[in-house]
Design a protein around this motif. Structure first.
Motif, mmCIF file in Angstrom:
data_model
loop_
_atom_site.group_PDB
_atom_site.id
_atom_site.type_symbol
_atom_site.label_atom_id
_atom_site.label_comp_id
_atom_site.label_asym_id
_atom_site.label_seq_id
_atom_site.Cartn_x
_atom_site.Cartn_y
_atom_site.Cartn_z
ATOM 1 N N ARG A 44 0.828 -1.215 0.000
ATOM 2 C CA ARG A 44 0.000 0.000 0.000
ATOM 3 C C ARG A 44 0.859 1.260 0.000
ATOM 4 N N GLU A 45 1.981 1.212 0.728
ATOM 5 C CA GLU A 45 2.863 2.375 0.848
ATOM 6 C C GLU A 45 3.955 2.393 -0.226
ATOM 7 N N GLN A 46 3.855 1.488 -1.180
ATOM 8 C CA GLN A 46 4.814 1.376 -2.283
ATOM 9 C C GLN A 46 6.254 1.188 -1.797
ATOM 10 N N VAL A 47 6.386 0.397 -0.748
ATOM 11 C CA VAL A 47 7.691 0.013 -0.204
ATOM 12 C C VAL A 47 8.037 -1.344 -0.804
ATOM 13 N N PRO A 48 9.229 -1.500 -1.351
ATOM 14 C CA PRO A 48 9.589 -2.784 -1.946
ATOM 15 C C PRO A 48 9.541 -3.935 -0.932
ATOM 16 N N VAL A 49 9.022 -5.061 -1.402
ATOM 17 C CA VAL A 49 9.034 -6.310 -0.634
ATOM 18 C C VAL A 49 10.003 -7.235 -1.364
ATOM 19 N N VAL A 50 11.008 -7.714 -0.630
ATOM 20 C CA VAL A 50 12.011 -8.609 -1.203
ATOM 21 C C VAL A 50 11.856 -9.969 -0.533
ATOM 22 N N TRP A 51 11.687 -11.001 -1.348
ATOM 23 C CA TRP A 51 11.477 -12.365 -0.869
ATOM 24 C C TRP A 51 12.776 -13.147 -0.970
ATOM 25 N N VAL A 52 13.196 -13.754 0.129
ATOM 26 C CA VAL A 52 14.411 -14.559 0.161
ATOM 27 C C VAL A 52 14.010 -16.007 0.411
ATOM 28 N N GLN A 53 14.585 -16.925 -0.375
ATOM 29 C CA GLN A 53 14.272 -18.349 -0.229
ATOM 30 C C GLN A 53 15.542 -19.171 -0.138
ATOM 31 N N GLN A 54 15.612 -20.005 0.884
ATOM 32 C CA GLN A 54 16.715 -20.944 1.056
ATOM 33 C C GLN A 54 16.568 -22.082 0.057
ATOM 34 N N THR A 55 17.668 -22.474 -0.546
ATOM 35 C CA THR A 55 17.720 -23.654 -1.392
ATOM 36 C C THR A 55 18.841 -24.536 -0.865
ATOM 37 N N ASP A 56 18.532 -25.805 -0.636
ATOM 38 C CA ASP A 56 19.535 -26.765 -0.189
ATOM 39 C C ASP A 56 19.017 -28.172 -0.495
ATOM 40 N N GLU A 57 19.685 -29.192 0.042
ATOM 41 C CA GLU A 57 19.289 -30.576 -0.267
ATOM 42 C C GLU A 57 17.888 -30.902 0.231
ATOM 43 N N ARG A 58 17.422 -30.238 1.271
ATOM 44 C CA ARG A 58 16.080 -30.468 1.816
ATOM 45 C C ARG A 58 15.043 -29.576 1.141
ATOM 46 N N LEU A 59 15.488 -28.406 0.714
ATOM 47 C CA LEU A 59 14.604 -27.413 0.098
ATOM 48 C C LEU A 59 15.020 -27.229 -1.359
ATOM 49 N N THR A 60 14.701 -28.220 -2.183
ATOM 50 C CA THR A 60 15.104 -28.146 -3.586
ATOM 51 C C THR A 60 14.168 -27.215 -4.352
ATOM 52 N N ARG A 61 14.772 -26.408 -5.213
ATOM 53 C CA ARG A 61 14.024 -25.413 -5.987
ATOM 54 C C ARG A 61 12.808 -26.062 -6.651
ATOM 55 N N GLY A 62 11.645 -25.428 -6.457
ATOM 56 C CA GLY A 62 10.408 -25.895 -7.066
ATOM 57 C C GLY A 62 9.632 -26.920 -6.255
ATOM 58 N N SER A 63 10.241 -27.491 -5.223
ATOM 59 C CA SER A 63 9.544 -28.493 -4.411
ATOM 60 C C SER A 63 8.539 -27.812 -3.480
ATOM 61 N N ASP A 64 7.583 -28.594 -2.966
ATOM 62 C CA ASP A 64 6.596 -28.031 -2.039
ATOM 63 C C ASP A 64 7.250 -27.424 -0.793
ATOM 64 N N PRO A 65 8.221 -28.104 -0.159
ATOM 65 C CA PRO A 65 8.846 -27.494 1.018
ATOM 66 C C PRO A 65 9.580 -26.181 0.701
ATOM 67 N N TRP A 66 10.052 -26.000 -0.509
ATOM 68 C CA TRP A 66 10.787 -24.801 -0.937
ATOM 69 C C TRP A 66 9.856 -23.600 -1.149
ATOM 70 N N ARG A 67 8.607 -23.849 -1.478
ATOM 71 C CA ARG A 67 7.669 -22.767 -1.821
ATOM 72 C C ARG A 67 7.348 -21.887 -0.614
ATOM 73 N N ILE A 68 7.084 -20.613 -0.905
ATOM 74 C CA ILE A 68 6.592 -19.684 0.112
ATOM 75 C C ILE A 68 5.262 -20.237 0.624
ATOM 76 N N VAL A 69 4.980 -20.074 1.933
ATOM 77 C CA VAL A 69 3.750 -20.626 2.515
ATOM 78 C C VAL A 69 2.516 -20.132 1.757
ATOM 79 N N ALA A 70 1.483 -20.954 1.755
ATOM 80 C CA ALA A 70 0.274 -20.680 0.981
ATOM 81 C C ALA A 70 -0.401 -19.363 1.368
ATOM 82 N N GLU A 71 -0.245 -18.934 2.613
ATOM 83 C CA GLU A 71 -0.905 -17.705 3.070
ATOM 84 C C GLU A 71 -0.293 -16.435 2.481
ATOM 85 N N LEU A 72 0.903 -16.545 1.943
ATOM 86 C CA LEU A 72 1.603 -15.379 1.390
ATOM 87 C C LEU A 72 1.823 -15.591 -0.103
#
Length: 187
Positions: A44-72
């Motif tokens: 609303r205030e036009q402040v940038p939102v930057v999303w950071v995501q961990q990627t590792d052997e448990r959190l492989t890119r594109g997997s369900d555990p890697w995804r941002i939670v459904a509420e966001l």
């Protein structure tokens, strides 16, 4: 104020609020709700939102555990930074994302308190940023079986020491979600 020249802007940095990171964490739903409210306010205030995501052997890119939670839901235009280490700056594009937008002040939320949040806060301060932690918008898992304090004490301790953190020419501090002012300085 920040020691970075020509960087007057603020960003909300959302660290590792991924399904496989926050599942079962202390007060997960309340923390995610606070983060969601802050994302809405920043937009609303036009402040940038930057999303950071961990990627590792448990959190492989594109997997369900890697995804941002459904509420966001990150907006397509909002920057996404992939990381491999606890510090969101270490070998990532975060610095260039912030520099391109003239950002010198960070409002930090997310997980895990005792890993990526602490590392990112310290990484920001040593690089010249002002860094404010939202005291009721970060969480961690229970690691008491490995000798750590209970999660609520880890969170309380992190809030305590970041409230009183200092560095020359930079501000640190904490604020509760309802009192976040994207235009002001840390308390």
């Amino acid at each position: 104020m920040t020691t970075l020249e020509n960087r007057p802007n603020t960003a909300l940095v959302v660290v590792d609020v991924q399904s496989g990171v926050v599942q079962g964490n202390y007060e997960r739903d309340a923390v995610v709700a606070n983060i969601g409210a802050l994302v809405d306010k920043a937009r609303r205030e036009q402040v940038p939102v930057v999303w950071v995501q961990q990627t590792d052997e448990r959190l492989t890119r594109g997997s369900d555990p890697w995804r941002i939670v459904a509420e966001l839901t990150p907006d397509e235009a909002e920057p996404k930074v992939e990381k491999y280490y606890a510090d969101s700056f270490e070998e990532t594009t975060l610095e260039s994302v912030l520099s391109e937008r003239g950002i010198g002040r960070l409002i930090v939320v997310g997980a895990q308190t005792d890993q990526c949040i602490r590392s990112t806060l310290h990484g920001a301060i040593v690089r010249g940023y002002d860094a404010t932690l939202v005291s009721d918008a970060h969480t961690t898992e229970d690691q008491t079986e490995w000798g750590a304090p209970p999660p609520e004490l880890v969170i309380a301790h992190t809030n305590l020491y970041w409230t009183h953190h200092e560095a020359p020419g930079r501000t640190a501090g904490t604020v509760v979600a309802k009192d976040v002012d994207f235009g002001g300085t840390a308390s």
